[in-house]
Scaffold this active site. Structure first.
Site, mmCIF file in Angstrom:
data_model
loop_
_atom_site.group_PDB
_atom_site.id
_atom_site.type_symbol
_atom_site.label_atom_id
_atom_site.label_comp_id
_atom_site.label_asym_id
_atom_site.label_seq_id
_atom_site.Cartn_x
_atom_site.Cartn_y
_atom_site.Cartn_z
ATOM 1 N N THR A 99 -2.263 6.927 -22.257
ATOM 2 C CA THR A 99 -2.379 5.538 -21.803
ATOM 3 C C THR A 99 -0.863 4.881 -21.950
ATOM 4 O O THR A 99 -0.052 5.297 -22.829
ATOM 5 C CB THR A 99 -3.403 4.591 -22.498
ATOM 6 N N ASP A 135 -4.971 14.826 -25.202
ATOM 7 C CA ASP A 135 -5.169 13.277 -24.752
ATOM 8 C C ASP A 135 -4.387 12.616 -25.722
ATOM 9 O O ASP A 135 -4.896 12.558 -26.917
ATOM 10 C CB ASP A 135 -6.656 12.999 -24.855
ATOM 11 N N TYR A 149 0.822 -1.239 -0.129
ATOM 12 C CA TYR A 149 -0.117 0.055 -0.037
ATOM 13 C C TYR A 149 0.879 1.146 -0.147
ATOM 14 O O TYR A 149 1.792 1.354 0.556
ATOM 15 C CB TYR A 149 -0.899 0.139 1.291
ATOM 16 N N ARG A 197 -1.126 -2.021 -18.839
ATOM 17 C CA ARG A 197 -2.293 -1.388 -19.024
ATOM 18 C C ARG A 197 -2.236 -0.083 -17.926
ATOM 19 O O ARG A 197 -2.452 -0.556 -16.666
ATOM 20 C CB ARG A 197 -3.459 -2.228 -18.722
ATOM 21 N N GLU A 246 -0.312 4.800 -0.522
ATOM 22 C CA GLU A 246 -1.117 6.110 -0.762
ATOM 23 C C GLU A 246 -0.399 7.380 -0.619
ATOM 24 O O GLU A 246 0.405 7.412 0.557
ATOM 25 C CB GLU A 246 -2.424 6.282 0.125
ATOM 26 N N LYS A 252 -0.887 1.358 -25.054
ATOM 27 C CA LYS A 252 -1.357 1.214 -26.655
ATOM 28 C C LYS A 252 -0.004 1.341 -27.350
ATOM 29 O O LYS A 252 0.703 0.445 -27.289
ATOM 30 C CB LYS A 252 -2.216 2.330 -27.142
HETATM 31 N N1 DSN Z 1 -10.956 1.900 -25.497
HETATM 32 C C1 DSN Z 1 -9.721 2.655 -26.110
HETATM 33 C C2 DSN Z 1 -9.674 2.689 -27.600
HETATM 34 O O1 DSN Z 1 -9.756 1.509 -27.896
HETATM 35 O O2 DSN Z 1 -9.364 3.484 -28.097
HETATM 36 C C3 DSN Z 1 -9.744 3.997 -25.618
HETATM 37 O O3 DSN Z 1 -10.045 4.234 -24.264
#
Ligand code: DSN
Length: 439
Positions: A241, A215, A62, A250, A64, A244
């Site tokens: 993110t 974003d 933990y 993730r 925090e 990707k």
């Molecule tokens: N679900 C993601 C995508 O596939 O683009 C975006 O959050």
């Protein structure tokens, strides 16, 4: 290929041997990932090192708070892990400050809204059916219930191949911004096949006195690898993110200007989250280091050339390319010129049966619902990691066209599936783990 124990317990070591039911499911998923084509534009195959960090004992702790300011004892090592991730993220993107705790891109976006806005404030973001994300103000998302979203879209499609249209309409961005005076402008998309320059957004934001959030969820890895312009010099805050094109675990992350660091950190914790997932933070650190290596530049460049090859192949099969093509990792196709009766939903299901995994997607001004759609979204990040090249992408396009033309013929779909499996066998995503008997 690996020999598997008779009880089906395989994938990630002997740890799951006491749980053959779950081990069998992991084994089935490993087989699916290895024997079918992974063309979902937001997915990738992480490195074994990222997998190892994600599966590490750091999950036990933990933590925090932030390094040096935790609410629990015993965080000396964890502080170093998180500091390493923060330093690597800021170095990778040339940013002042990083927050590596968001559990997802959606949480990162919510944290920025919470940090920079009051409830009811106006936000200008991309329309969902034109490529925007749920957190850019979908009626189904909490974002639209707390803040007032107004939107911009794309220019109309054109038959002129030199100016195919369906690119961000900056005149519209400026018009809506002048009329609505948003407090925040959001650049970035979830289904847009062109590069997005941050500078024109910055100019508009400055003109109307708005902050700019970019974003970067989809092209973060392309930015790290030098295959997409970096918005960090222009945006106040950049969310992304890590799973990707960046090819990490993730999760989400935020980089921002130094003067916003405290607000952003407080919005993530305690604003939205409790204990951070420090095993995932460690895996993010691994991914940031991998993305800083010279070979990652080659990877990012190949993702883009592969997407172009895939787009060219799909156009030759009769699909219409939204935005006229691609200069990032994804391709958005309009199915209607190929077959006006074929919906995205049916195409996705047919291709699943043929071993080709992708997702249906709305196209600009789609006459069909988001559940049915007239389009497909494809991406090359994962199969490029597995080693596929431009010639393979031509073959993939041919298989997609053939499967969709023969969609009522089960035997033909089985033949396509066998061809897909043969192609995938040439490009296993985890050859080192296969050799060690672990995938
Ligand atoms: N679900 C993601 C995508 O596939 O683009 C975006 O959050």
């Amino acid at each position: 290929m690996t020999d598997r124990p008779a009880n089906g317990a395989t994938p990630w070591g002997a740890w799951l041997s006491d749980d053959p039911e779950l081990a069998k499911l992991l084994d089935e998923e490993a087989t699916r990932q290895r024997t079918t084509l992974q063309l979902i534009a937001s997915e990738n195959f992480t490195s074994p090192a990222v997998l190892a960090a994600t599966g590490s004992i750091l999950t036990n702790k933990y933590a925090e708070g932030y390094p040096g300011r935790r609410y629990y004892g015993g965080n000396q090592v964890i502080d170093e892990v998180e500091d390493l991730a923060r330093q690597r993220a800021t170095a990778l993107f040339g940013a002042d400050h990083a927050n590596v705790q968001p559990h997802a891109g959606a949480v990162a976006n919510l944290a920025v809204y919470q940090a920079l806005l009051e409830p009811g404030d106006t936000v200008l973001a991309m329309r969902l059916d034109q490529g925007g994300h749920l957190t850019h103000g979908s009626p189904a998302s909490i974002t639209s219930k707390v803040w007032r979203f107004v939107s911009y879209g794309l220019t109309p499609a054109s038959d002129d191949p030199r100016h195919p249209g369906e690119v961000i309409d900056f005149d519209q961005v400026a018009d809506v911004a002048r009329r609505e005076r948003p407090k925040l402008i959001v650049a970035g998309a979830t289904a847009y096949a062109r590069q997005i320059e941050a500078e024109p957004f910055r100019q508009i934001a400055d003109e109307v006195g708005a902050r700019l959030m970019f974003d970067l969820a989809h092209p973060a890895g392309l930015v790290a690898g030098g295959a997409h312009p970096n918005p960090v010099p222009f945006a106040d805050v950049v969310t992304f993110t890590t799973h990707k094109t960046l090819r990490g675990p993730r999760g989400g992350a935020i980089v921002c200007r130094a003067e916003l660091a405290k607000q952003i950190d407080s919005a993530v914790f305690p604003g939205l989250q409790g204990g951070p997932l420090e095993h995932v933070v460690a895996a993010k650190a691994v991914a940031f280091a991998e993305a800083a290596r010279p070979e990652f530049r080659d990877y990012a460049a190949r993702v883009v050339t592969n997407a172009r090859a895939l787009a060219t192949g799909l156009a030759a099969e009769g699909f219409r390319l939204v935005s006229g093509g691609t200069d990032n990792h994804l391709v958005l196709v309009d199915l209607r010129p190929f077959d006006p009766e074929l919906t995205g939903k049916v195409a996705q299901e047919v291709l699943d049966r043929a071993g080709i995994t992708l997702n249906r997607n709305t196209i600009p001004d789609d006459p069909r619902s988001a559940f049915v759609t007239s389009g497909l979204r494809l991406g090359t990040a994962a199969e490029t990691t597995a080693g596929m090249g431009e010639a393979d992408m031509g073959e993939v396009a041919r298989l997609i066209g053939h499967a969709l033309r023969q969609r009522d013929d089960d035997a033909e779909l089985a033949r396509v599936r066998a061809e897909v499996a043969a192609l995938c066998a040439e490009h296993p995503p985890y050859p080192s783990l296969d050799a060690a008997g672990r995938s």
